[in-house]
Write an enzyme that holds these catalytic residues in place. Structure first.
Site, mmCIF file in Angstrom:
data_model
loop_
_atom_site.group_PDB
_atom_site.id
_atom_site.type_symbol
_atom_site.label_atom_id
_atom_site.label_comp_id
_atom_site.label_asym_id
_atom_site.label_seq_id
_atom_site.Cartn_x
_atom_site.Cartn_y
_atom_site.Cartn_z
ATOM 1 C CG ASP A 42 -2.165 -0.808 1.080
ATOM 2 O OD1 ASP A 42 -2.413 -1.275 -0.052
ATOM 3 O OD2 ASP A 42 -2.889 -0.991 2.073
ATOM 4 C CD GLU A 96 -9.072 -1.963 -4.588
ATOM 5 O OE1 GLU A 96 -8.193 -2.732 -5.000
ATOM 6 O OE2 GLU A 96 -9.588 -2.052 -3.458
ATOM 7 N N GLY A 120 -3.301 -5.306 1.345
ATOM 8 C CA GLY A 120 -4.055 -6.541 1.111
ATOM 9 C C GLY A 120 -4.568 -7.026 2.451
ATOM 10 C CG HIS A 184 -3.297 -2.346 -4.028
ATOM 11 N ND1 HIS A 184 -4.511 -2.924 -3.778
ATOM 12 C CD2 HIS A 184 -2.569 -3.278 -4.713
ATOM 13 C CE1 HIS A 184 -4.520 -4.158 -4.281
ATOM 14 N NE2 HIS A 184 -3.354 -4.390 -4.852
ATOM 15 C CG ASP A 211 -1.878 -6.585 -7.081
ATOM 16 O OD1 ASP A 211 -1.550 -7.569 -7.766
ATOM 17 O OD2 ASP A 211 -2.272 -6.671 -5.908
ATOM 18 C CG HIS A 352 -17.546 -4.724 10.275
ATOM 19 N ND1 HIS A 352 -17.132 -3.858 9.294
ATOM 20 C CD2 HIS A 352 -17.159 -5.959 9.871
ATOM 21 C CE1 HIS A 352 -16.524 -4.536 8.339
ATOM 22 N NE2 HIS A 352 -16.530 -5.817 8.653
ATOM 23 C CG ASP A 451 -8.635 -5.737 6.333
ATOM 24 O OD1 ASP A 451 -9.644 -6.272 5.848
ATOM 25 O OD2 ASP A 451 -7.904 -4.974 5.682
#
Length: 467
Positions: A42, A96, A120, A184, A211, A352, A451
């Site tokens: 990233d 994205e 990722g 990214h 990518d 969430h 994440d």
């Protein structure tokens, strides 16, 4: 009203403190986690108004503004890149787009970045679970160039490598190869950020994805040939990165080729009784989304937000419920979670959204709620600091205020469900856990928060239930 708002806030404060201690004590019980499949670099840039306006003007403001209204959702020119960034700012939405053009990739590289981080979902979770929580973690890296390997922190983080015919687990820094850099480019903007007359209603980010490997869920030979051996080293697995699958690829392969391999991995995990969590992310292609929903019965758990849950309701065929979920009605969300559990038989669904989390489980226990509270603290700590280095830093998030709007939602839940206590609702053959989250007013970064939430809840719950 049975309790005043102050009493409720005090109650949640106490529950948060207890949950943190419980999770802290339980996490060392987890003997190993497998993370697959998406790891990349990233490259984060914090947008600067003057710089962005200059770039838009140079390329042609009119052309760029046209892109805002008619988004191609992929990037084959510099005006599409800049138009995508402006669209994301205007709507305050995370977006994205894939970068198809080499010219734009060179432009992105020259524009540069403010910081590099592991990216990722698998990569981000590896640095958290292995680096911060010190859980032995095996991570899939499609490529492992020096630039990426050095972004993995020290700790029990491993990639499998073949030495002769033997599979060994080594830290990514000890497995550097002359391989491709999968970058990214992430353009972050704060709430209120203004460029020309476009203003951001909330903080978010635009991602230009350059990518080619994760875009087709490439799997390394070690994972293709040594998966069973890898599985013997773990108790848990978190799978992510499947949202990018396309229906067809230029070489004649399809999404099915990838999902067949994923399914064979899930069969092995289930044979070894490894609990698996699928991090669902918005999947644009409807056919791929259908196939992912069909795969859910093979998982123990799934994590998603309102956009992803609504997109699954569309597949299941309840358009009305999908709409209500998107509008944010909590009872519609609960209905949709029950529908999803009925359809797939999955044991655990973790939802969430901004302000609260829910977990619907086919088993009972306070550990489910405590794991959600711990996840909320981990997310708040990450938002505050931008990056976590030690698990103890999560304690600092206890001072972050709990979302009062969600505490009002709790009252509505109490009216609806008689069996409701301390965030736990008994639903005959299921349990629903509800927690109001911690909200950080001005986060340092939003990358990887989702994440952090999902992986923290999944591993801490497992650790607590194992005791």
């Amino acid at each position: 009203m049975k309790e005043s708002l102050k009493d409720r806030i005090r109650l949640w404060k106490r529950l948060y403190v207890n949950a943190f201690e419980n999770a802290l004590n339980a996490i060392p019980n987890v003997k190993g986690v497998l993370l697959a499949y998406n790891t990349n670099i990233d490259a984060i840039k914090y947008l600067d108004k003057d710089d962005l306006e200059k770039r838009v003007t140079e390329i042609g403001k009119e052309k760029v503004f046209e892109i805002i209204e008619n988004p191609p959702e992929k990037i084959s020119s510099i005006e599409e890149l800049l138009g995508g960034i402006l669209r994301s700012i205007k709507l305050g939405k995370a977006m994205e787009w894939f970068v198809e053009s080499e010219e734009v990739r060179r432009y992105l590289r020259e524009w540069g970045w403010d910081e590099l981080r592991i990216g990722g979902q698998a990569g981000i979770m590896a640095n958290l679970l292995g680096g911060v929580y010190r859980i032995p973690t095996i991570v899939h890296v499609p490529q492992n160039p020096k630039l990426q390997a050095e972004l993995f922190v020290d700790g029990p983080i491993y990639v499998p490598v073949f030495e002769g015919n033997k599979l060994k687990l080594v830290h990514p820094k000890d497995a550097i190869a002359e391989e491709e850099e999968l970058i990214h480019y992430i353009y972050e903007f704060p709430r209120g950020f203004q460029v020309f007359d476009v203003q951001a209603p909330r903080e978010n980010r635009f991602i230009a994805n350059a990518d080619d490997y994760n875009a087709r869920v490439y799997m390394r030979r070690e994972f293709r040939e040594g998966f069973e051996e890898i599985t013997r080293n773990v108790e848990l697995a978190i799978i992510s990165g499947l949202q990018v699958l396309k229906e067809y690829y230029p070489d004649g392969t399809t999404y099915r080729d990838v999902l067949d391999r994923v399914e064979s991995h899930l069969n092995i995990l289930n044979r070894y009784n490894v609990k698996s969590h699928f991090e669902f992310a918005y999947t644009a292609n409807r056919r791929v989304r259908e196939a992912l929903v069909e795969l859910l019965p093979k998982f123990t758990s799934v994590g998603l937000n309102e956009v992803e849950l609504a997109s699954i309701m569309e597949i299941i065929g309840d358009e009305e419920l999908a709409k209500e979920v998107l509008e944010g009605h909590i009872f519609s969300v609960i209905d949709a979670m029950n529908v999803l559990m009925d359809e797939t038989g999955i044991e655990r669904i973790h939802f969430h959204t901004y302000g609260y989390y829910l977990a619907l489980t086919q088993y009972r226990g306070e550990e489910v709620r405590d794991a959600l509270l711990f996840a909320s603290l981990a997310a708040a700590a990450k938002a505050m600091k931008g990056n976590l280095e030690r698990i103890e830093q999560i304690r600092d998030a206890l001072s972050v205020p709990t979302n009062e709007r969600a505490i009002v939602l709790e009252e509505e839940l109490e009216k609806e469900f008689t069996e409701f206590e301390n965030g736990l609702i008994d639903m005959v053959d299921r349990q629903l856990a509800f927690v109001p989250t911690k909200i950080v007013a001005s986060p340092k970064s939003t990358v990887g928060i989702g994440d952090t939430i999902s992986s923290s809840a999944f591993v801490s719950e497992f650790g607590m239930r194992k005791r």
